[in-house]
Design a protein around this motif. Structure first.
Motif, short mmCIF file in Angstrom:
data_model
loop_
_atom_site.label_atom_id
_atom_site.label_comp_id
_atom_site.label_asym_id
_atom_site.label_seq_id
_atom_site.Cartn_x
_atom_site.Cartn_y
_atom_site.Cartn_z
N ASN A 10 0.86 -1.18 0.00
CA ASN A 10 0.00 0.00 0.00
C ASN A 10 0.89 1.23 0.00
O ASN A 10 1.52 1.55 1.01
N ARG A 11 0.96 1.91 -1.14
CA ARG A 11 1.82 3.07 -1.26
C ARG A 11 1.11 4.37 -0.90
O ARG A 11 1.71 5.44 -0.98
N ALA A 12 -0.11 4.32 -0.57
CA ALA A 12 -0.85 5.54 -0.19
C ALA A 12 -0.34 6.03 1.17
O ALA A 12 -0.03 5.22 2.06
N PRO A 13 -0.22 7.36 1.33
CA PRO A 13 0.24 7.88 2.64
C PRO A 13 -0.76 7.60 3.75
O PRO A 13 -1.98 7.64 3.53
N ALA A 14 -0.25 7.25 4.88
CA ALA A 14 -1.11 6.96 6.03
C ALA A 14 -1.79 8.24 6.50
O ALA A 14 -1.21 9.33 6.43
N PRO A 15 -3.01 8.16 7.00
CA PRO A 15 -3.71 9.39 7.45
C PRO A 15 -3.09 10.02 8.69
O PRO A 15 -3.21 11.22 8.91
N ILE A 16 -2.41 9.23 9.51
CA ILE A 16 -1.86 9.77 10.77
C ILE A 16 -0.35 9.78 10.74
O ILE A 16 0.28 10.79 11.06
N GLN A 17 0.28 8.71 10.35
CA GLN A 17 1.73 8.62 10.38
C GLN A 17 2.24 8.00 9.09
O GLN A 17 1.49 7.37 8.35
N ILE A 18 3.54 8.19 8.85
CA ILE A 18 4.18 7.69 7.63
C ILE A 18 5.17 6.63 8.03
O ILE A 18 5.94 6.80 8.98
N SER A 19 5.19 5.56 7.30
CA SER A 19 6.09 4.47 7.63
C SER A 19 7.50 4.78 7.13
O SER A 19 7.71 5.62 6.25
N ALA A 20 8.47 4.11 7.70
CA ALA A 20 9.86 4.31 7.30
C ALA A 20 10.08 3.88 5.85
O ALA A 20 10.88 4.47 5.12
N GLU A 21 9.35 2.89 5.43
CA GLU A 21 9.49 2.41 4.06
C GLU A 21 9.07 3.48 3.06
O GLU A 21 9.72 3.69 2.03
N GLN A 22 7.98 4.18 3.37
CA GLN A 22 7.52 5.25 2.48
C GLN A 22 8.52 6.39 2.41
O GLN A 22 8.75 6.99 1.36
N ILE A 23 9.13 6.72 3.56
CA ILE A 23 10.11 7.80 3.57
C ILE A 23 11.31 7.45 2.71
O ILE A 23 11.80 8.26 1.90
N LEU A 24 11.81 6.23 2.83
CA LEU A 24 12.97 5.82 2.04
C LEU A 24 12.64 5.78 0.54
O LEU A 24 13.45 6.20 -0.30
#
Length: 690
Positions: A10-24
């Motif tokens: 799931n590449r959609a941004p989380a509504p509350i927090q962002i995962s480390a994987e998405q940041i990288l």
């Protein structure tokens, strides 16, 4: 790991927090492609020259686009330097200086280029031009003197330093000059440079660096100590009172194993900077946070020093300093807490100097009670007394002690109240100073402004000790005019006349005393008068006094004393004493005073046991009453009944009336009860025999 497992589900941004994987992943997507310059391979001179033309054209284009960028010029010059084109590199630097001749970095790069290629004269020329244009840029001077020292031209190095010192650089510049002379072995010249430095910058920082240089580099302990002492004496107060000056001075003495010197420095700092104390509001505004922190560190250093090198006295001094700070804080918050001032003054007397004790007492007595109620002044007055006693006994300064008393007397509002103790203490001090006239004058003032009984007593005692009987009589006259009801004064006056053998005067004084309409303790006067007549063997006069006293009062103690008097040698003997006892018994019986009759009978019985026969004792004991318990109704103030209560009463054998009949009935009932008990005992004995 499989490729499918590494993909993000799931590449959609989380509504509350962002995962480390998405940041990288986002960071990787936004990275720009790195351009790799092509590798140029040169095979002959023509290709080399062509390459140089291309690179020069590239650098020229960069300079043309961004002429003010120093980096472009430096890169261009470094390129020429790497290709051994020194003239071209020098030309690039000169062109760059035409664009920005006040760029210190350009001058530095230019000089370093000349130094790397060992063009010393060129480098010297560049640095000379640089320091002329930018004399306030210190690193250009550092580079200049470094180069001259490296090439071994010491006179030239010294000349550069002198040129630099004319511009009055910061501390490090002067210290570098001194260190240069030290390396050259010219310690005297280095000392002169450091002295010029502290004269140029008369600050605590300059003196401390000078002292550090003298201790660690010049190895001159005496010079370092002199510098520290000069810092404390020559600098301005805001500089010399910095905590770091005292701390480094004390640390220096501790390193030299001069522990007594270090202790003196710490104590001087304690008294001057009020270490360990809560600063006032004014001090809080003046002190910076850094200075406040350094003062706390200085106080901790003093405590550590005493623990390491001090004795018991030194540790006690630390504790005393802390206690002194606590008392100062308490006194600032509650200036009318006189107990705090007493404790503080006592602490200073035990551990402080004379000036500290006086200062404490002066601060204490300055807090005059705001109200004019005597209770609020009682503790305050003792501050003055303790102050005067300290000046007299400890300092042996009688003049200052009397000044303390005089100041105290001037503050007291004598029209509303006064303190006899202050007047008396001041007068006694004058006597110890052998100023008798002044003491009499002061006591006269005390009688006029204070007029208390104690002042009269002390004044009379003074004159009596000096043998001035006439003055004592005058004082007693004034005493009795002011207090005619005071029986103690009358008695002492009569005792004075008795002591000097004036019997008639003594008798006249007693007569005047008992004739007063109001007396506070008349029994003392009558007893003294009667005892006086008895001592003079005037039995008839004593008997008349007893008769006169009994006309005024019929107290049982008077009757007992009268009877005992008659039983003495100057009385009428045993019969006279018994007659008085009989008269007293009848009088008290007529008045219905039961308890007084019991006291009289007890005294009569003791008298008969000592002087009479067994029959006389038995006659008195026959009159002794019986103690009985009775009941009566209690009533409150309004007359309402509160209930019955028990009390004890006395039943005398010779009382008449219903009380006597009741007593006889009770006796008969008791006898009947006893007879009946005996009869029952006899019947029980007969039954047992059968």
């Amino acid at each position: 790991m499989s490729r499918q497992a590494s993909q993000v589900k799931n590449r959609a941004p989380a509504p509350i927090q962002i995962s480390a994987e998405q940041i990288l992943r986002e960071a990787a997507d936004r990275q720009q492609a790195h351009e790799i310059e092509p590798i140029v391979k040169i095979h002959d001179a023509e290709e080399y020259q062509a390459h140089l033309r291309d690179r020069r054209k590239h650098y020229e284009d960069n300079i043309r686009y961004r002429r003010e960028d120093v980096g472009n010029w430096v890169k261009y010059a470094r390129f020429e330097e790497e290709n051994k084109e020194f003239e071209r590199a020098r030309s690039v630097y000169e062109r760059s200086l035409e664009v920005d001749h006040r760029s210190a970095q350009l001058w530095l790069r230019y000089a370093e280029f000349e130094m790397r290629q060992e063009f010393i004269n060129h480098a010297r020329n560049v640095l000379d031009r640089a320091v002329q244009i930018l004399p306030r840029v210190d690193f250009l001077w550092y580079k200049y003197v470094y180069m001259e020292e490296m090439v071994g031209d010491l006179p030239k190095t010294r000349a550069v330093f002198e040129r630099w010192m004319e511009w009055m650089p910061d501390d490090n510049g002067w210290l570098s000059y001194a260190r240069f002379e030290t390396r050259c072995g010219n310690v005297t010249q280095a000392d002169s440079i450091m002295r010029r430095y502290v004269n140029t910058y008369p600050s605590a920082r300059a003196f401390l660096r000078f002292a550090k240089w003298a201790e660690f580099e010049a190895k001159d302990v005496a010079l370092a100590r002199t510098i520290f002492e000069s810092a404390l004496s020559e600098l301005e107060p805001e500089e010399s009172r910095q905590a770091r000056v005292f701390k480094q001075f004390a640390s220096f003495e501790e390193r030299q194993r001069e522990y007594d010197r270090a202790r003196v420095i710490y104590k001087h700092a304690l008294s001057l900077l009020h270490l360990g104390e809560t600063p006032s509001l004014a001090d809080e505004e003046d002190l910076t946070n850094a200075e406040r922190t350094k003062r706390e560190e200085l106080y901790k250093a003093y405590i550590t020093f005493e623990k390491k090198h001090g004795d018991r006295q030194g540790i006690e001094d630390v504790i005393v300093t802390k206690q002194r700070a606590q008392y100062r804080e308490r006194a600032a918050e509650h200036p009318f807490d006189y107990d705090c001032w007493f404790e503080w003054a006592k602490l200073e007397e035990e551990h402080g100097s004379v000036s500290a004790v006086r200062e404490t007492y002066e601060k204490a007595v300055a807090n005059v009670p705001p109200s004019e109620q005597k209770d609020h002044w009682r503790r305050y007055i003792y501050l003055w007394i303790y102050y005067a006693v300290y000046e007299e006994l400890v300092n042996a300064d009688l003049d200052r002690a009397f000044q303390v008393y005089e100041t105290c007397l001037s503050i007291i509002p004598h029209k509303k109240f006064s303190f006899a103790k202050i007047w008396i203490q001041a007068a006694k001090l004058l006597i110890r100073r052998r100023e008798l006239t002044a003491a009499r004058r002061l006591l006269g003032r005390a009688i006029g402004q204070c007029g208390k009984e104690r002042i009269f007593i002390e004044y009379v005692a003074l004159e009596l000790a000096l043998g001035e009987v006439d003055r004592c009589r005058n004082l007693y006259s004034n005493y009795l005019k002011a207090m005619p009801h005071n029986c103690k004064a009358w008695f002492k006056y009569a005792d004075l006349e008795k002591s000097v053998g004036e019997t008639e005067r003594c008798r006249a004084i007693f007569e005047l005393a008992i004739a007063q309409p109001a007396l506070d303790m008349p029994e003392m006067l009558w007893k003294g008068y009667i005892d006086f007549e008895i001592e003079e063997n005037e039995g008839e006069n004593a008997r008349k006094l007893y008769e006169r006293l009994l006309e005024r009062t019929s107290h049982v103690k008077v009757w007992i004393s009268y009877a005992q008097f008659e039983g003495t040698d100057i009385g009428k003997g045993l019969e006279g004493a018994r007659a008085v006892f009989e008269q007293a018994y009848d009088h008290l019986k007529a008045q219905g005073l039961s308890e007084e009759r019991v006291l009289l009978l007890d005294a009569w019985r003791v008298f008969e046991k000592s002087n009479g026969s067994q029959k006389d004792v038995a006659d008195v004991e026959a009159k002794m009453p019986r103690r009985i318990k009775r009941k009566r109704m209690r009533e409150d103030e309004s007359g309402k009944d509160l209930g019955w209560e028990e009390y004890f009463d006395y039943q005398f054998p010779d009382d008449e009336g219903g009380a006597s009949n009741n007593f006889k009935i009770l006796e008969m009932a008791a006898k009947w009860k006893q007879q009946r008990a005996e009869a029952s005992d006899d019947d029980s004995d007969l039954d047992s025999n059968e």
